[in-house]
Write an enzyme that holds these catalytic residues in place. Sequence first.
Site, short mmCIF file in Angstrom:
data_model
loop_
_atom_site.label_atom_id
_atom_site.label_comp_id
_atom_site.label_asym_id
_atom_site.label_seq_id
_atom_site.Cartn_x
_atom_site.Cartn_y
_atom_site.Cartn_z
N SER A 97 -4.52 -7.67 18.21
CA SER A 97 -5.74 -7.72 19.03
C SER A 97 -6.99 -7.61 18.16
O SER A 97 -8.03 -8.18 18.49
CB SER A 97 -5.72 -6.64 20.11
N ARG B 83 8.28 -2.34 -3.71
CA ARG B 83 6.92 -2.47 -3.20
C ARG B 83 6.07 -3.35 -4.11
O ARG B 83 5.28 -4.18 -3.66
CB ARG B 83 6.28 -1.09 -3.03
N MET C 277 1.58 -2.72 8.91
CA MET C 277 2.30 -1.45 8.84
C MET C 277 3.05 -1.23 7.52
O MET C 277 4.11 -0.63 7.51
CB MET C 277 3.28 -1.34 10.01
N ARG C 278 2.53 -1.75 6.44
CA ARG C 278 3.14 -1.53 5.14
C ARG C 278 2.14 -0.84 4.25
O ARG C 278 0.95 -1.18 4.25
CB ARG C 278 3.51 -2.85 4.45
N LEU D 7 0.36 -0.34 0.81
CA LEU D 7 0.10 -1.23 -0.32
C LEU D 7 -0.08 -0.39 -1.57
O LEU D 7 -0.78 0.62 -1.55
CB LEU D 7 -1.15 -2.07 -0.03
N ASN E 165 -9.47 -1.78 6.00
CA ASN E 165 -8.46 -1.36 6.98
C ASN E 165 -9.18 -0.76 8.18
O ASN E 165 -10.26 -0.19 8.03
CB ASN E 165 -7.51 -0.33 6.37
N HIS F 60 -8.61 2.00 11.28
CA HIS F 60 -7.75 3.13 11.63
C HIS F 60 -8.27 3.77 12.92
O HIS F 60 -9.47 3.96 13.08
CB HIS F 60 -7.77 4.15 10.48
N LEU G 277 -3.91 6.91 0.93
CA LEU G 277 -3.75 6.48 2.32
C LEU G 277 -4.93 6.91 3.19
O LEU G 277 -5.25 8.09 3.28
CB LEU G 277 -2.44 7.08 2.90
N GLU H 168 -12.61 -0.52 18.51
CA GLU H 168 -12.17 -1.20 17.27
C GLU H 168 -12.60 -2.66 17.28
O GLU H 168 -13.04 -3.20 16.27
CB GLU H 168 -10.64 -1.13 17.15
C1 GRF Z 1 -4.95 -0.58 15.80
O1 GRF Z 1 -5.03 0.56 16.61
C2 GRF Z 1 -5.43 -0.27 14.41
O2 GRF Z 1 -6.44 0.68 14.37
C3 GRF Z 1 -4.18 0.27 13.75
O3 GRF Z 1 -3.14 -0.52 14.28
C4 GRF Z 1 -3.52 -1.02 15.55
C5 GRF Z 1 -3.38 -2.51 15.48
O4 GRF Z 1 -3.56 -3.12 16.73
N1 GRF Z 1 -4.30 0.22 12.32
P1 GRF Z 1 -3.66 -4.69 16.83
O5 GRF Z 1 -2.38 -5.26 16.19
O6 GRF Z 1 -4.89 -5.14 16.11
O7 GRF Z 1 -3.72 -4.98 18.30
#
Ligand code: GRF
Length: 208
Positions: free
Chosen positions: A17, A69, A94-95, A97, A111, A113, A148, A178
């Site tokens: 998203s 890695r 979700m990895r 780096l 990134n 968060h 991290l 976001e």
């Molecule tokens: C988001 O909440 C972002 O902050 C986190 O992972 C989620 C990713 O959501 N790092 P999407 O795949 O962008 O919908």
Amino acid sequence: MTSTSRRIGVLISGRGSNLQAIIDAIGEGHLDAEIAVVISNRADAAGLARAAAAGIETLVLPHRAFTDRSAYDAALVEALRAWGVELVCLAGFMRLLGPTFVEAFPNAILNIHPSLLPSFPGMDAQAQALTHGVKVSGATVHLVTADLDAGPIVAQAAVPVLEDDTAESLSARILAAEHRLYPEAIRLLLNGRWRLDGRRLLESRPPQ
Ligand code: GRF
């Protein structure tokens, strides 16, 4: 999108998203950039269909195909370079780096968060915020360093935490923030009017 637009690469693992928010910001003329490629470590990431629908090239690079890695990081770097990417945007990637990747794009990896860092780094940031009982949480876009969720903060947005919030309802409120924040932070980074002072990212004033 113009041929002079800056080329960004977006790395995803799932829903995408935030990727969509970036696609939309570019499409609506709010962000002068071009997504050169979307890379996912998972073939089933829903965000890949969003990229394809927007006519953006995609690449699936499964981390399991690599021995370690650093080999995976090197393959990512090679792909991003091949697509001429100058700014890498992690959007639910979700990895972790490692140094191979971080050093290949100095101060050019972002990134997002779902907390007001440095509070609640790592996984399940929204649940961490609820458990802690904070009254305000939000989202942070930061530069990625070897540590991290601890690189220089580019932009933040705050949202209230309500007494009847669940991790889902708080996540949804943060996610909406976001989607506004990420394109803004990319615009700031690309305009180059910033500098680092230690771990602080300071915006430079345009000349008078
Ligand atoms: C988001 O909440 C972002 O902050 C986190 O992972 C989620 C990713 O959501 N790092 P999407 O795949 O962008 O919908």
